[in-house]
Structures are given as C-alpha cells and as structure tokens.
Design a protein around this motif. Structure first.
Motif, PDB file in Angstrom:
ATOM      1  N   ARG A 248       0.858  -1.404  -0.046  1.00 23.59           N
ATOM      2  CA  ARG A 248      -0.012   0.015  -0.021  1.00 23.59           C
ATOM      3  C   ARG A 248       0.733   1.011   0.059  1.00 23.59           C
ATOM      4  NH1 ARG A 248      -4.283  -0.467   4.902  1.00 23.59           N
ATOM      5  NH2 ARG A 248      -5.542   1.457   3.658  1.00 23.59           N
ATOM      6  N   MET A 249       0.422   2.401  -0.486  1.00 20.55           N
ATOM      7  CA  MET A 249       1.179   3.558  -0.538  1.00 20.55           C
ATOM      8  C   MET A 249       0.251   4.705  -0.128  1.00 20.55           C
ATOM      9  SD  MET A 249       3.834   5.062  -3.289  1.00 20.55           S
ATOM     10  CE  MET A 249       4.337   6.813  -3.080  1.00 20.55           C
ATOM     11  N   TRP A 250       0.992   5.840   0.312  1.00 17.05           N
ATOM     12  CA  TRP A 250       0.075   7.042   0.806  1.00 17.05           C
ATOM     13  C   TRP A 250       1.030   8.286   0.346  1.00 17.05           C
ATOM     14  CZ3 TRP A 250       0.070   2.743   3.692  1.00 17.05           C
ATOM     15  CH2 TRP A 250      -0.814   2.356   4.329  1.00 17.05           C
ATOM     16  N   LEU A 251       0.503   9.314  -0.431  1.00 15.72           N
ATOM     17  CA  LEU A 251       1.139  10.068  -1.072  1.00 15.72           C
ATOM     18  C   LEU A 251       0.641  11.556  -0.475  1.00 15.72           C
ATOM     19  CD1 LEU A 251       3.429  11.459  -2.800  1.00 15.72           C
ATOM     20  CD2 LEU A 251       1.707  11.285  -4.686  1.00 15.72           C
TER      21      LEU A 251
ATOM     22  N   VAL B 172       4.768  -4.464   1.581  1.00 16.43           N
ATOM     23  CA  VAL B 172       5.330  -3.190   2.151  1.00 16.43           C
ATOM     24  C   VAL B 172       4.368  -2.012   2.396  1.00 16.43           C
ATOM     25  CG1 VAL B 172       7.607  -3.564   1.523  1.00 16.43           C
ATOM     26  CG2 VAL B 172       6.300  -2.527  -0.027  1.00 16.43           C
ATOM     27  N   HIS B 173       4.485  -1.130   3.188  1.00 14.81           N
ATOM     28  CA  HIS B 173       3.476   0.255   3.302  1.00 14.81           C
ATOM     29  C   HIS B 173       4.504   1.084   2.954  1.00 14.81           C
ATOM     30  CE1 HIS B 173       0.200  -1.385   5.798  1.00 14.81           C
ATOM     31  NE2 HIS B 173       0.197  -1.690   4.700  1.00 14.81           N
ATOM     32  N   ILE B 174       4.213   2.144   2.164  1.00 14.69           N
ATOM     33  CA  ILE B 174       5.035   3.178   1.687  1.00 14.69           C
ATOM     34  C   ILE B 174       4.275   4.622   1.915  1.00 14.69           C
ATOM     35  CG2 ILE B 174       6.232   4.416  -0.235  1.00 14.69           C
ATOM     36  CD1 ILE B 174       5.895   1.326  -1.591  1.00 14.69           C
ATOM     37  N   ALA B 175       4.899   5.453   2.567  1.00 14.20           N
ATOM     38  CA  ALA B 175       4.353   6.765   2.797  1.00 14.20           C
ATOM     39  C   ALA B 175       5.412   7.862   2.244  1.00 14.20           C
ATOM     40  CB  ALA B 175       4.048   7.011   4.208  1.00 14.20           C
TER      41      ALA B 175
END
Ligand code: DP6
Length: 421
Positions: free
Chosen positions: A66-69, A114-117
């Motif tokens: 998942r990713m948060w921008l 993975v989690h990406i912020a």
C-alpha cells in the motif's frame, strides 16, 4: 522469519532531492524500460527546500502493498511502481534486527508486503519535478529497508524505471544520466560529475508561475515529440552530444559564462522541440517569456551572463545566479516586474532561503513598491509591472543526494501499526 508471528514492523525513512536538468532529457528509445534518446545533465536542488521524504515499512501483518502520497492513499497498480518494487525485491538480502528479534531471509521478501508513505515539502501542484524526488526516495528507502547492497548508480537504474529524471536524484551536486548501450537498460544510470561543494557560489531562484492550464505530462509530451518532431531527432544526434561535453567541461572549470549559455540554449531548444511537435505543445506562458526577456536583456547589458534560466514541462522558471550578489540583483528585478499581489506578505512570497531578501535591500511591501526599473531598461516610461503573475519565489542552492533519516520521530508511518501517523 523468526518473528513472523509477532506484530513487528520494520521501517526505514529517507529524504531525496529534486533535480533540474540543464541539458534536457526529452524522448525515449524504449518506453517500458525508460531509456532515453540522449544523455542529460542536471543540478540537484537543496533537499532542505525541495525534497520528498519517504517511509517504507514491512510487517507480516500487512496483507498487501500500500502507498500514501501526501497523506492520501494512492494505487500501486501502475507499471512504474511495480517495476521499482520488483527490481528492489530481487536484490533484497537477509536482514537481522536483534533488538526487535526480527530475522528476515532473502527469500522472505517475495512474500512480505510493504507500506510506503511519501511526502513532498513543496506543493505537488507547483509542477516542480515531484516524481523525480519521489521515485528516487522510493528506490533509496526500500534499498535501505531490504539491505540491498547495490550502490547509488545501480539504484539510479531502478529509480529510472519510475520516472526517467528520477535517476539523477540519487546524487547531489552535478549529475549526468548516461544513455547506456545494454538492451536491458542496466547501464543507463546516473553518475555524479561533481559534488554539491564543488561550485557552491551558485544560487537558484525558482519562479512558481501562476497558471490555470493543465499541462501535457512529460511522458505523453515526449512520446508525441518522438513520433512527430524531426527537430527532436536532429537535436539528440547532432546537438546534445557536443553540449554534454561542453557542459561537463564548464562544470569542471566553474565556467559560468559557458554554463549559462548552454543552459539557456538547451532549455530554448527543448521548448522549440515542443513547438515542432504535432500538435504543438506549449509549456511556457507569457510570464515565462517575460522572465526570459528580463534575464536576456540584463545579461546583454552586463556584457556577460549573470543568470541562466531553464524551464521544464511547465511555465515555472528556474534561474541560476552566478553568486549571491547577482542573486540579490536578480531578486530586485524579479520583484520589480512581478510584485506580490497587494495585501500579501513578502515573507510568504519568497520561500526557502529568505536571507536573500535582506541582501537585496527589499524587506517590506513598501520596499517592493519603491523599486525602480532596472538600469538596462531602455524606455523607463513604458515599463509595466505584473502583480499576481508569479505565485511565489523559492530561493535555494545546489544540494546533497538522498539521506537516511535515523530519527524515528521523522517517520511518516507508525512503528506500531505501519499506518500513516
Ligand atoms: C522536461 O522524467 O518526468 O523535466 O521518464 O516519462 O517519467 P518520464 O518523464 P520525466 O521527464 C522529464 C522531462 C524534463 C527534462 C529533464 O528533467 O531532463
């Protein structure tokens, strides 16, 4: 994976700069691998003022990537994200964290999500190469998390798969993206020409130009240019190779006159290629053209370049001044022609290194109003000022490459849940 059943979260946080090309990349010879048709050279901008910060986390409790921008969840389905993730996972190594009791084996990484912020410290909407900083930071932080042994050159080829210009953000200072010959793109990487300390007199002022127009993305713009512009192919074959050599030499000798001439000429040729594209692409607007005029007239009046300008796929001007003295004279000129709209604060009109205001002798709106037309103005009765045509300026300098932020306080994800803080 000894601690697999536990609720552990392992994280890494990094910060990566943006860059601005002084010899432009425009056109791919391979769309999937993102391989360019010519080499390019950029300067890296100070991450203090323009950068992406990215936290990447891994935990057996995550059920998908998942990713948060900038705080909003975005999809990771795009091919570019997937290529970067795949390339990094392939190179992952064993990771041991004795304190947390975490043991990840090389082969575990394929199964772990993975989690990406990621967060930009400048407005994404300003069109200031946010994807370059973002993909460089993604490759760099994932490499740290997964104990990837590859150096920044090799990581630059992974960032390149996210966005071509991102490969140049793996280094500070002056950077060249070498085209490479290998069919798999493995040698199409960035190399540092000189570090950020090599030529530290230079001052960068960015004019974020107001624009209501939705611009053509670089990706589709350059595809259209490759398909329809004969000037583009002439440029890649006949012009850029010698400019690259001259630019490398100008940087190595700190020869500002040559550096500025090449930078301006290459920006202008890139925009000429855009005009030569069918249908033509207009990235610059009237304000961009006025800024070019201002710089050209001043450089001519002085008999030698004081400032270089360059424009990417949008109307914002990136101005590179020879030293702080010329930068303060440039700022006087910019504030004369493009004063902040009445009622606004000067301190929110100049971001970044605000100390340049003091050096310009312009510290209040009153000082802005009192500015006189520059010496090079021929007919002082005809001058016009354009309040509101620039949203704001950013004063910055050439800066360093990506860094790991060891302090967990700067992480964008919680070390307990792995979700945005
Ligand atoms: C005008 O790197 O954004 O800024 O590789 O398709 O993601 P993709 O394009 P991108 O293009 C940048 C073009 C430019 C010039 C430059 O940075 O060299």
């Amino acid at each position: 994976m000894a601690a697999e059943q536990g609720q552990w979260v392992l994280m890494a946080t990094a910060r990566s700069p943006t860059n601005i090309a002084v010899i432009k990349y425009w056109g791919k010879r391979d769309e999937a691998l993102i391989l360019p048709i010519n080499e390019s050279i950029s300067i890296t901008l100070d991450p203090e003022h323009l950068s992406a910060t990215t936290t990447v986390a891994v935990s057996p409790s995550f059920d998908r990537d998942r990713m948060w921008l900038n705080g909003k969840e975005i999809s990771l389905d795009g091919g570019r994200f997937q290529s970067c993730l795949r390339e990094i996972r392939r190179r992952a190594e064993d990771v041991e964290d004795e304190k947390k009791g975490i043991h990840i084996r090389k082969e575990d990484w394929e199964r772990l999500n993975v989690h990406i912020a990621s967060y930009n410290n400048f407005p994404t909407a300003a069109g200031l190469a946010s994807s370059a900083a973002g993909f460089a930071c993604l490759a760099f932080s994932l490499a740290k998390l997964m104990n990837v042994k590859e150096d920044c050159g090799e990581l630059s080829a992974i960032a390149r798969r996210g966005s071509g210009s991102a490969c140049r953000s793996l280094f500070g200072g002056f950077v060249k993206w070498t085209m490479g010959n290998a069919a798999d793109g493995s040698d199409s990487i960035a190399v540092q020409l000189a570090s950020e300390t090599h030529w530290d007199d230079l001052v960068v002022i960015i004019a974020v130009v107001s624009s209501r127009q939705k611009e053509t993305s670089s990706t589709s713009g350059m595809r259209e240019s490759v398909e329809t512009s004969s000037l583009l192919h002439y440029r890649a074959k006949e012009v850029v190779p010698s400019r690259i050599l001259q630019m490398e030499n100008a940087i190595s000798c700190r020869d500002f006159a040559t550096f500025a001439k090449l930078t301006c000429a290459d920006s202008n040729q890139f925009h000429a290629v855009c005009l030569d594209t069918s249908p033509p692409i207009f990235y610059m607007n009237d304000t961009s053209h006025r800024i070019i005029n201002l710089v050209e007239k001043w450089n001519q009046f002085e008999g030698a370049p004081q400032v270089a300008y360059t424009f990417d796929a949008g109307p914002n001007a990136v101005l590179i001044a020879k030293n702080r003295k010329t930068a303060s004279l440039l700022l006087q000129r910019l504030l004369f022609y493009f004063p902040p709209p009445s009622g606004s604060e000067l301190t929110s009109y100049l971001l970044g290194d605000k100390s340049i205001l003091q050096e310009s002798g312009v510290q209040s709106m009153k000082d802005v109003e009192a500015l006189q037309p520059p010496l090079e103005t021929k007919d002082k009765t005809m001058v016009q000022r354009y309040a509101g045509d620039v949203s704001y300026f950013i004063c910055t300098k050439i800066g360093r490459g990506p860094t790991l932020l060891a302090d967990e306080g700067q992480a964008l994800l919680s070390s307990e849940t792995g979700l945005p803080k």
